[in-house]
Enzyme design. Sequence first.
Site, PDB file in Angstrom:
ATOM      1  N   SER A   1      -0.931  31.624  44.929  1.00 24.47           N
ATOM      2  CA  SER A   1      -2.075  31.687  44.015  1.00 24.47           C
ATOM      3  C   SER A   1      -1.674  32.020  42.568  1.00 24.47           C
ATOM      4  O   SER A   1      -2.360  32.775  41.880  1.00 24.47           O
ATOM      5  CB  SER A   1      -3.118  32.682  44.532  1.00 24.47           C
ATOM      6  OG  SER A   1      -3.603  32.254  45.801  1.00 24.47           O
TER       7      SER A   1
ATOM      8  N   HIS B   1       8.728  26.125  53.846  1.00 21.77           N
ATOM      9  CA  HIS B   1       7.415  26.535  53.334  1.00 21.77           C
ATOM     10  C   HIS B   1       6.585  27.083  54.500  1.00 21.77           C
ATOM     11  O   HIS B   1       6.684  26.592  55.630  1.00 21.77           O
ATOM     12  CB  HIS B   1       6.721  25.326  52.708  1.00 21.77           C
ATOM     13  CG  HIS B   1       5.480  25.696  51.956  1.00 21.77           C
ATOM     14  ND1 HIS B   1       4.281  25.916  52.597  1.00 21.77           N
ATOM     15  CD2 HIS B   1       5.253  25.911  50.638  1.00 21.77           C
ATOM     16  CE1 HIS B   1       3.368  26.243  51.687  1.00 21.77           C
ATOM     17  NE2 HIS B   1       3.936  26.244  50.492  1.00 21.77           N
TER      18      HIS B   1
ATOM     19  N   ASN C   1       4.222  22.374  43.878  1.00 19.82           N
ATOM     20  CA  ASN C   1       4.202  21.806  45.231  1.00 19.82           C
ATOM     21  C   ASN C   1       2.860  21.085  45.408  1.00 19.82           C
ATOM     22  O   ASN C   1       1.820  21.719  45.518  1.00 19.82           O
ATOM     23  CB  ASN C   1       4.344  22.944  46.255  1.00 19.82           C
ATOM     24  CG  ASN C   1       4.141  22.470  47.686  1.00 19.82           C
ATOM     25  OD1 ASN C   1       4.181  21.269  47.967  1.00 19.82           O
ATOM     26  ND2 ASN C   1       3.928  23.408  48.597  1.00 19.82           N
TER      27      ASN C   1
ATOM     28  N   LYS D   1       1.854  19.370  47.880  1.00 17.28           N
ATOM     29  CA  LYS D   1       1.412  19.280  49.279  1.00 17.28           C
ATOM     30  C   LYS D   1       0.994  17.830  49.571  1.00 17.28           C
ATOM     31  O   LYS D   1       1.620  16.906  49.065  1.00 17.28           O
ATOM     32  CB  LYS D   1       0.288  20.274  49.552  1.00 17.28           C
ATOM     33  CG  LYS D   1       0.641  21.680  49.038  1.00 17.28           C
ATOM     34  CD  LYS D   1      -0.243  22.749  49.556  1.00 17.28           C
ATOM     35  CE  LYS D   1       0.116  24.050  48.844  1.00 17.28           C
ATOM     36  NZ  LYS D   1      -0.318  25.238  49.558  1.00 17.28           N
TER      37      LYS D   1
ATOM     38  N   GLU E   1       7.108  33.915  49.038  1.00 17.31           N
ATOM     39  CA  GLU E   1       5.720  33.452  49.124  1.00 17.31           C
ATOM     40  C   GLU E   1       5.013  34.200  50.257  1.00 17.31           C
ATOM     41  O   GLU E   1       5.096  33.777  51.420  1.00 17.31           O
ATOM     42  CB  GLU E   1       5.685  31.957  49.421  1.00 17.31           C
ATOM     43  CG  GLU E   1       6.285  31.108  48.332  1.00 17.31           C
ATOM     44  CD  GLU E   1       5.623  29.737  48.276  1.00 17.31           C
ATOM     45  OE1 GLU E   1       5.124  29.376  47.208  1.00 17.31           O
ATOM     46  OE2 GLU E   1       5.578  29.045  49.302  1.00 17.31           O
TER      47      GLU E   1
ATOM     48  N   GLY F   1      -2.744  29.679  48.752  1.00 21.73           N
ATOM     49  CA  GLY F   1      -3.986  28.904  48.814  1.00 21.73           C
ATOM     50  C   GLY F   1      -5.226  29.755  49.058  1.00 21.73           C
ATOM     51  O   GLY F   1      -6.286  29.233  49.377  1.00 21.73           O
TER      52      GLY F   1
ATOM     53  N   GLU G   1       3.612  26.690  55.347  1.00 20.35           N
ATOM     54  CA  GLU G   1       2.791  25.695  56.058  1.00 20.35           C
ATOM     55  C   GLU G   1       3.639  24.925  57.064  1.00 20.35           C
ATOM     56  O   GLU G   1       3.163  24.539  58.132  1.00 20.35           O
ATOM     57  CB  GLU G   1       2.109  24.753  55.049  1.00 20.35           C
ATOM     58  CG  GLU G   1       0.946  25.451  54.357  1.00 20.35           C
ATOM     59  CD  GLU G   1       0.598  24.902  52.983  1.00 20.35           C
ATOM     60  OE1 GLU G   1       1.054  23.802  52.627  1.00 20.35           O
ATOM     61  OE2 GLU G   1      -0.130  25.600  52.251  1.00 20.35           O
TER      62      GLU G   1
HETATM   63  C1  PEP Z   1       2.488  26.913  47.745  1.00 20.89           C
HETATM   64  O1  PEP Z   1       2.006  25.965  48.355  1.00 20.89           O
HETATM   65  O2  PEP Z   1       3.711  27.094  47.758  1.00 20.89           O
HETATM   66  C2  PEP Z   1       1.586  27.814  47.027  1.00 20.89           C
HETATM   67  C3  PEP Z   1       2.096  28.888  46.488  1.00 20.89           C
HETATM   68  O3  PEP Z   1       0.257  27.449  46.978  1.00 20.89           O
HETATM   69  P1  PEP Z   1      -0.885  28.109  46.028  1.00 20.89           P
HETATM   70  O4  PEP Z   1      -0.304  28.245  44.650  1.00 20.89           O
HETATM   71  O5  PEP Z   1      -2.019  27.166  46.091  1.00 20.89           O
HETATM   72  O6  PEP Z   1      -1.203  29.459  46.609  1.00 20.89           O
END
Ligand code: PEP
Length: 253
Positions: A213, A95, A9, A11, A167, A173, A97
């Site tokens: 992460s 997601h 992803n 972003k 998630e 993040g 976000e």
């Molecule tokens: C994501 O944006 O779905 C995500 C898991 O981000 P990160 O790997 O940076 O934690």
Amino acid sequence: MRTPLIAGNFKMFKTAAETADYVLALRGLIAGRHGVEVMIAPPFTSLQSAAQAAAGSAIAVGAQNIHWEREGAFTGEVSAGMVREAGARFVIVGHSERRTLFGETDDSVNKKVNAAIAAGMTPVVCVGETLEQRDRNETLAVLDRQIKEGLDGATGEQLAAMVLAYEPVWAIGTGRNATPAQAGEAHFHIRQRLKQWFGLESSDRCRILYGGSVKPDNISKLIAHPDVDGALVGGASLDPKAFFAIIQGARTT
Ligand code: PEP
């Protein structure tokens, strides 16, 4: 047997030209290697260049969001048919976000899942609890609600072809990933619920990714759990070498 999926992803990172360079680098790294499905979800403006650069390779392209209507007076929105025409075959829906920053609800997730399926795309439906919800022991109840409402009306056949992503919001993040045991517990629970709601065969076929992460040094332990079928990767997907290392770490065959 579910083929692992490693999805990136991006972003709001990478222009169309940067995305094309990235795809060319990644396709060089994964050439001739099998056993893991790979998808990248760049910004809308990069979908076409990603799809062109990925043509004939094992890299699939996904969008990060869609609107649920086919067309209409929705300034700033993009439909499933539009991203599909640009080359996307997957779409990330719900997601965290989008839920926390842009007001996405389980109801809008449900409409987007239906729109994606109607357009012949594979939704990657994200679910996960906040830190406060985890601390209040609400994790499994939150997952139940998000899945039940987000997938309301889906058939077993549709579920089987879908991708879910667990998630935990506190792991996105932040550099703080769920432990393999925490991820395993959530994934096992999700699989049991899917079995209960959609039947054994469909729940067995649906892939459940872990996201939060994920890095080259933690993917192998996370994917070792039988209910973890891959990863949705944010930050570490932006560098083709790091993303490739994650793909390598997910190889189970
Ligand atoms: C994501 O944006 O779905 C995500 C898991 O981000 P990160 O790997 O940076 O934690």
